[in-house]
Design a protein around this motif. Structure first.
Motif, PDB file in Angstrom:
ATOM      1  N   VAL A 158      22.167 -62.072 -44.467  1.00 39.97           N
ATOM      2  CA  VAL A 158      21.866 -62.623 -46.239  1.00 39.97           C
ATOM      3  C   VAL A 158      21.791 -61.130 -46.141  1.00 39.97           C
ATOM      4  O   VAL A 158      20.961 -59.938 -45.463  1.00 39.97           O
ATOM      5  CB  VAL A 158      20.688 -63.428 -46.231  1.00 39.97           C
ATOM      6  N   VAL A 188      19.452 -58.448 -49.466  1.00 38.24           N
ATOM      7  CA  VAL A 188      18.932 -58.833 -50.347  1.00 38.24           C
ATOM      8  C   VAL A 188      18.890 -56.525 -50.560  1.00 38.24           C
ATOM      9  O   VAL A 188      18.869 -55.976 -49.740  1.00 38.24           O
ATOM     10  CB  VAL A 188      17.045 -57.860 -50.427  1.00 38.24           C
ATOM     11  N   VAL A 225      22.059 -60.266 -52.703  1.00 36.23           N
ATOM     12  CA  VAL A 225      20.408 -61.142 -53.590  1.00 36.23           C
ATOM     13  C   VAL A 225      21.083 -59.812 -54.094  1.00 36.23           C
ATOM     14  O   VAL A 225      20.013 -58.758 -53.825  1.00 36.23           O
ATOM     15  CB  VAL A 225      20.423 -61.646 -53.124  1.00 36.23           C
ATOM     16  N   ARG A 274      10.802 -61.114 -51.660  1.00 35.80           N
ATOM     17  CA  ARG A 274      12.224 -61.652 -51.804  1.00 35.80           C
ATOM     18  C   ARG A 274      12.546 -61.463 -50.717  1.00 35.80           C
ATOM     19  O   ARG A 274      13.332 -62.427 -50.478  1.00 35.80           O
ATOM     20  CB  ARG A 274      12.639 -60.450 -53.240  1.00 35.80           C
ATOM     21  N   GLU A 330      11.325 -64.105 -49.001  1.00 35.63           N
ATOM     22  CA  GLU A 330      11.949 -65.305 -49.203  1.00 35.63           C
ATOM     23  C   GLU A 330      13.212 -65.971 -49.230  1.00 35.63           C
ATOM     24  O   GLU A 330      14.107 -66.567 -48.787  1.00 35.63           O
ATOM     25  CB  GLU A 330      11.881 -65.626 -50.793  1.00 35.63           C
ATOM     26  N   GLU A 331      13.885 -65.305 -49.382  1.00 35.98           N
ATOM     27  CA  GLU A 331      15.708 -65.481 -48.872  1.00 35.98           C
ATOM     28  C   GLU A 331      15.768 -65.175 -47.289  1.00 35.98           C
ATOM     29  O   GLU A 331      17.176 -65.351 -47.313  1.00 35.98           O
ATOM     30  CB  GLU A 331      16.203 -64.109 -49.754  1.00 35.98           C
ATOM     31  N   ALA A 333      15.643 -62.401 -45.668  1.00 36.11           N
ATOM     32  CA  ALA A 333      17.287 -61.270 -46.038  1.00 36.11           C
ATOM     33  C   ALA A 333      17.487 -60.786 -43.962  1.00 36.11           C
ATOM     34  O   ALA A 333      16.436 -60.802 -43.381  1.00 36.11           O
ATOM     35  CB  ALA A 333      16.544 -60.383 -46.416  1.00 36.11           C
TER      36      ALA A 333
END
Length: 254
Positions: free
Chosen positions: A104, A106, A143, A157, A160-161, A163
């Motif tokens: 992931v 970001v 993202v 964020r 949340e993700e 990352a």
């Protein structure tokens, strides 16, 4: 030692080309001022090769002249790439094998920076320099938060993700804004995460010095010309290998 001198018309003639802007209206006097400045900078045989008005009160110049300085290439210090360049297929395979999940990422432009060309070139599928961006990689989930993202928003964020890596592009450099923003971002992530769980922090932009990673508190600095493939290869080099090692240590009997 390997000593070299700039090349202009003939080998070792020391001729260089320099461009700058002076806050004076375009005129013969302005050209004389440009030649005077270049001479004071140590150039000989100065020629104003080009001048152009930049509005009513400024003039842009290109000057040509000779320098007597030499360069010792053996004394040059740079940040060499310490990881292999992988194809998208190799990146996907390495992530799938090592992480056993999608990696992931970001990305954002932080502070007041509204220039998304850098982050888009790395993340968007259209990519840069003939290479597709990270959105193209099947085993990467990207993202892109876009421009003018505050540091608290970026941290929230990323949490949340979940990352694995945070990519920040900074184009605006007036008053060292890119350095101040990067240090603020680094400090915020270190406050919000335990060190062993912190996402990989990567920054890039045309005015960054690649040797400043430790000083800025990030894991990697990428300068102008960086391609999506380089970023993807670095992420795999740092994250996939580390995650695989951690998993192996957890599975090993005591």
């Amino acid at each position: 030692m390997s000593i070299v001198r700039p090349y202009g018309d003939t080998t070792g003639d020391g001729m260089v080309q320099l461009s700058f802007t002076l806050p004076v209206p375009h005129s013969k006097v302005a050209e004389g001022a440009a030649a005077q400045l270049a001479t004071k900078m140590g150039l000989d045989a100065v020629l104003v090769a080009h001048s152009r008005p930049m509005g009513p009160d400024f003039t842009f110049f290109v000057v040509y002249g000779r320098t007597h300085h030499l360069v010792d290439t053996d004394a040059v210090v740079v940040v060499e790439r310490d990881f292999p360049l992988l194809t998208p297929k190799e990146v996907n395979a390495a992530v799938k094998e090592s992480l056993q999940r999608r990696l992931v990422v970001v990305g954002a432009c932080i502070g007041t920076d509204a220039h998304t060309v850098g982050i888009d070139a790395i993340l968007n599928i259209k990519g840069f320099a003939g290479e597709k961006g990270l959105e193209y990689y099947r085993e990467l989930r990207t993202v892109n938060l876009g421009a003018q993202v505050s540091v608290p928003e970026l941290v929230a964020r990323a949490q949340e993700e979940q990352a694995d890596a945070v990519l920040v592009s900074q184009v605006v450099t007036q008053r060292d804004a890119h350095l101040l923003n990067t240090r603020e971002m680094s400090a915020a992530f270190r406050e919000a995460y335990p060190e062993e769980r912190r996402p990989l922090l990567v920054v890039g932009g045309p005015r960054f010095d690649e040797s400043m990673a430790a000083e800025l508190g990030v894991d990697r600095v990428f300068a102008r010309g960086t391609t999506p493939g380089e970023v993807a290869s670095f992420l795999v080099h740092r994250l996939a290998r580390t995650d695989a090692a951690d998993r192996e240590s957890q599975e090993s009997p005591a």
